[in-house]
Design an enzyme around this catalytic site. Structure first.
Site, short mmCIF file in Angstrom:
data_model
loop_
_atom_site.label_atom_id
_atom_site.label_comp_id
_atom_site.label_asym_id
_atom_site.label_seq_id
_atom_site.Cartn_x
_atom_site.Cartn_y
_atom_site.Cartn_z
N CYS A 1 0.80 -1.23 0.00
CA CYS A 1 0.00 0.00 0.00
C CYS A 1 0.83 1.27 0.00
CB CYS A 1 -0.95 -0.02 1.19
SG CYS A 1 -1.90 -1.56 1.25
N HIS B 1 -4.13 6.47 1.42
CA HIS B 1 -4.40 5.12 0.91
C HIS B 1 -5.85 4.79 1.25
CE1 HIS B 1 -4.42 0.88 0.32
NE2 HIS B 1 -4.35 0.59 1.62
N ASN C 1 -10.04 -1.52 -2.00
CA ASN C 1 -8.63 -1.43 -1.65
C ASN C 1 -7.82 -2.18 -2.69
OD1 ASN C 1 -6.06 -1.65 -0.55
ND2 ASN C 1 -6.82 -1.93 1.55
#
Lengths: 79, 332
Positions: free
Chosen positions: B118, B254, B284
């Protein structure tokens, strides 16, 4: 209301939109806290009261109410 | 003026999302969540899933091809392709080499992978910026591509509702309008176990069935890591770029989930309207959430004149923040 219960109630009041005034008998479910709210709450408890509550202790100590959490914190602080 | 004289900057972003999706109705049916939780905590309503024969390289090539199709740049001019992924097509060779060939990039083009999650887009921007500056390169592709669906346990309620597959191709050019600023990084490998796929690497060479060795995530530990590490990293990044929070137009974090972004917003005392959550469709996508968010906000043209802080954090444990200053675009 014990000091620890009062502190937990204050954290809930300041940081979460709980459905009712928290007391010793208040359950997480009853306060409208979902699993992520509980994670967030326990993080705030650790930051402000200095006691981390591991996931496994939530289960083994039946921590489902504010009173049970306060008892756990008091026991850890007296160790 | 040569490429060395011009600051590397983001020039364009293209996104590829696989066709198949997992929507909220399926998530509720499989895991028993209620819609209120999905709306208010996850904020994710649709996750795109790569086809069974669709790989990270396939998605990376698709995203890169979209950049070329819209005429952003001639492919022969790409000097570097950096691919960020944690699920390469093969143990070796490097997936970026495959992408270089399939996109028809020059054989004079540098190609390499970075294995990061990430935080990978911010790390990737820094690596590209450094290579462009040190080697006098004029154009680079930073491609983030991830297919966590291939390593998730399909019965895991902690991960399946969150993660989606996809790729983003970010074009970075000498003189690109999204000037890449100073970055600040962090690593804590003691937290490796909180987000991990154990099998298939050197430690456990043989992949176990995903039911036995799927992606494991300790959500609470990841949340606590974010709250402990990221606010300070963001503050340090602001200082490194000589900015106050007030001078930043957007904080693009993020896009792990609405819960994570909202918690970080409160921790940093930021006005919520400066902190977008825009991947309800997509979820995600690991290292792609930051470029996908920028693209969804409108890309370089919409962000002209704006200062954006990007912050990625997660598996590793790893975290990184940087600032992008988008200059005004010249009128054509």
């Amino acid at each position: 209301m014990s000091d620890t219960v009062a502190a937990l109630a204050r954290i809930l009041d300041e940081k979460f939109e709980v459905q009712q005034k928290a007391g010793a008998e208040s359950s997480f479910d009853g306060l409208g806290l979902d699993s992520l709210d509980v994670i967030n709450f326990l993080y705030s408890v650790e930051e402000e009261l200095g006691v981390k509550v591991p996931d496994e202790d939530l289960v083994t100590h039946d921590i489902e109410t504010i009173g049970a959490l306060a008892n756990y914190i008091d026991a850890r602080n007296s160790d | 003026m040569t490429a060395r004289d011009l600051q590397p900057g983001i020039a364009d972003i293209a996104v590829y999302l696989p066709e198949a999706t997992v929507d909220d109705d399926e998530i509720k049916r499989r895991f028993g969540f209620d819609q209120k939780f999905l709306d208010e905590k996850l904020g994710i309503h649709s996750r795109h899933i790569a086809a069974s024969d669709e790989t990270v390289a396939d998605m990376a090539v698709a995203a890169g091809a979209r950049l070329f199709e819209r005429g952003s740049i001639d492919r022969e001019r790409i000097d570097l392709v950096l691919l960020c992924t944690q699920n390469p097509d093969y143990r070796l060779p490097t997936t970026a080499n495959l992408v270089q060939d399939r996109l028809g990039l020059s054989t004079a083009c540098a190609a390499l992978d970075i294995n990061q999650g990430c935080s990978g887009f911010v790390y990737g921007l820094s690596v590209v910026r450094g290579m462009m500056a040190s080697e006098g390169l004029s154009s680079a592709l930073l491609i983030t591509s991830e297919a966590y669906s291939k390593v998730m346990n399909p019965d895991d309620r902690n991960t399946v509702p969150l993660f989606g597959d996809g790729a983003a191709a970010t074009l970075i050019t000498a003189g690109g309008t999204g000037h890449i600023g100073q970055s600040r990084f962090g690593s804590d490998g003691s937290g490796a176990d909180v987000l991990i796929v154990r099998g298939g690497g050197g430690r456990y060479p043989n992949r176990l069935p995903v039911g036995e060795d799927g992606l494991f995530m300790n959500g609470r530990a990841v949340f606590e890591f974010m709250m402990k590490r990221v606010p300070r990293n963001v503050t340090e990044c602001l200082a490194a770029n000589e900015l106050s929070a007030d001078e930043v137009d957007l904080f693009v974090f993020h896009q792990a989930s609405l819960f994570m972004v909202s918690s970080l917003t409160r921790a940093l005392k930021l006005p919520p309207d400066k902190v977008p959550f825009v991947l309800a469709d997509g979820g995600n996508t690991v290292s792609s959430t930051l470029p996908m968010a920028l693209e969804r906000i409108g890309g370089c043209r919409s962000l002209a004149g704006k200062t954006v802080l990007l912050s990625g954090f997660g598996v590793g444990l790893s975290w990184a923040s940087t600032v992008i200053r988008f200059s005004e675009m010249s009128k054509k």
